[in-house]
Scaffold this motif. Structure first.
Motif, PDB file in Angstrom:
ATOM      1  N   ASN A 180      -3.423  54.400  52.458  1.00 17.53           N
ATOM      2  CA  ASN A 180      -2.906  53.104  52.779  1.00 17.53           C
ATOM      3  C   ASN A 180      -3.908  52.011  53.220  1.00 17.53           C
ATOM      4  N   ASP A 187       0.832  45.275  58.427  1.00 17.16           N
ATOM      5  CA  ASP A 187       1.489  45.938  57.319  1.00 17.16           C
ATOM      6  C   ASP A 187       0.627  46.676  56.310  1.00 17.16           C
ATOM      7  N   HIS A 191       0.340  51.260  49.313  1.00 17.13           N
ATOM      8  CA  HIS A 191       0.691  52.581  49.891  1.00 17.13           C
ATOM      9  C   HIS A 191       0.680  53.302  48.626  1.00 17.13           C
ATOM     10  N   ASN A 204       3.780  51.787  46.743  1.00 21.01           N
ATOM     11  CA  ASN A 204       4.519  50.723  47.357  1.00 21.01           C
ATOM     12  C   ASN A 204       3.952  49.862  48.402  1.00 21.01           C
ATOM     13  N   SER A 205       4.698  48.904  49.140  1.00 18.13           N
ATOM     14  CA  SER A 205       4.136  48.349  50.167  1.00 18.13           C
ATOM     15  C   SER A 205       5.101  48.283  51.480  1.00 18.13           C
ATOM     16  N   LYS A 206       4.806  47.941  52.678  1.00 15.33           N
ATOM     17  CA  LYS A 206       5.524  47.856  53.975  1.00 15.33           C
ATOM     18  C   LYS A 206       5.362  46.770  54.537  1.00 15.33           C
ATOM     19  N   GLN A 207       6.456  45.874  54.794  1.00 13.44           N
ATOM     20  CA  GLN A 207       6.132  44.613  55.537  1.00 13.44           C
ATOM     21  C   GLN A 207       7.145  44.470  56.401  1.00 13.44           C
ATOM     22  N   GLU A 210       9.443  47.472  56.887  1.00 11.28           N
ATOM     23  CA  GLU A 210      10.551  47.854  55.966  1.00 11.28           C
ATOM     24  C   GLU A 210       9.543  48.225  54.629  1.00 11.28           C
ATOM     25  N   TRP A 211      10.006  49.307  54.192  1.00 10.06           N
ATOM     26  CA  TRP A 211       9.375  49.589  52.745  1.00 10.06           C
ATOM     27  C   TRP A 211       9.871  48.781  51.660  1.00 10.06           C
ATOM     28  N   GLN A 212       8.947  48.410  50.865  1.00  8.29           N
ATOM     29  CA  GLN A 212       9.657  47.655  49.787  1.00  8.29           C
ATOM     30  C   GLN A 212      10.036  48.629  48.430  1.00  8.29           C
TER      31      GLN A 212
END
Length: 277
Positions: A180, A187, A191, A204-207, A210-212
């Protein structure tokens, strides 16, 4: 990693002691078949040439005899030879890695374990690397340490536009591992999650907790117990991701990549190198 042709013979003094956990990585390409040709790599204690009186680690690929010889030389006297299975072919690229431990050197070729060589002389006495033979050298680098996993660290200076993050390791008997890239706000800008059971690499990403949307297109270039090199290149609109020097995928930025300040690594992974270039 930039590829350039290094002069051969290559004889270089190390700028600091060779320590347990560090790895010497040599990449290159052997020339086509030449009679009575040998490739030699010495980790020497005083000058790295063939006449060095003390060589704690001598690695000799003898193409004419189709074998590898590993030995040491102590004050002019050679020790008992060790003869692992041949792991090279003339005319082909190779990736040779020598990892230092407290009691031995661990040798891998193209990510596969070849053999171990127990120390016969103090590891700290090594101060030169000498390489000679029918080879075009692309890179000779060393570094790393023992990394605990899970691993968390700040990336000094971040990985702003144009910078590269290098991660190397060996996946152990696990279903997955994850890397990560963390922003200053906590944030996850990227990932990167290879999943062995599914044979997919999830990005993925997490902002804001919340996962996108997941991305998982592409092949699966990882194998258990086989070493890998990962390179994350931060370009203006995306991370370009390379696995073992081959482009693997592109991950478009979903947040400001200049905000990336840290890294997290988890899973059953022998982590061997993390650095920003």
């Amino acid at each position: 990693m930039d590829v350039r042709n290094w002069p051969v013979p290559h004889n270089a003094r190390m700028d600091r002691s060779f320590e347990p956990g560090q790895t010497l990585s040599v990449r290159g390409k052997f020339f086509p078949e030449i009679e009575e040709s040998q490739f030699v790599l010495n980790l020497a204690a005083a000058g790295g040439g063939p006449d060095a009186p003390s060589i704690p680690f001598h690695f000799n690929v003898r193409f004419d005899e189709k074998r590898i010889i590993i030995n040491d030389k102590n004050h002019g006297e050679w020790g008992k030879e060790q003869k692992p299975k041949m792991a090279f072919k003339q005319g082909e690229d190779f990736d040779l890695r020598i990892r230092a431990h407290n009691d031995k050197f661990e040798i891998t070729v193209d990510g596969k374990h070849v053999c171990d060589f127990e120390h016969r002389q103090p590891l700290g006495s090594v101060n030169h690397v000498y390489i000679d033979g029918p080879v075009m050298l692309f890179s000779v680098v060393w570094g790393g340490k023992y990394y605990p996993v899970p691993y968390e660290a700040q990336l000094q200076g971040g990985i702003g536009s144009g910078r590269k993050l290098f991660v190397s390791g060996v996946p152990e008997k696990a279903d997955s591992f994850a890397i990560n890239l963390i922003t200053s706000s906590g944030d996850i800008a990227l990932h990167f999650n290879p999943r062995f059971k599914d044979k997919k690499v999830v990005r993925n990403s997490k902002q804001g907790g919340e996962w996108q949307n997941e991305e998982r297109e592409g092949g699966f270039p990882f194998k258990k117990d086989i070493a890998f090199d990962l390179l994350f290149v931060n370009e203006p609109y995306a991370f370009q991701i390379f696995v073992n020097n081959e482009r693997f995928c592109t991950f478009a930025h979903r947040m400001d990549p200049n905000m990336v300040t840290g890294i997290e690594v988890s899973g059953e992974l022998d982590l061997q190198g993390v650095h920003v270039m």
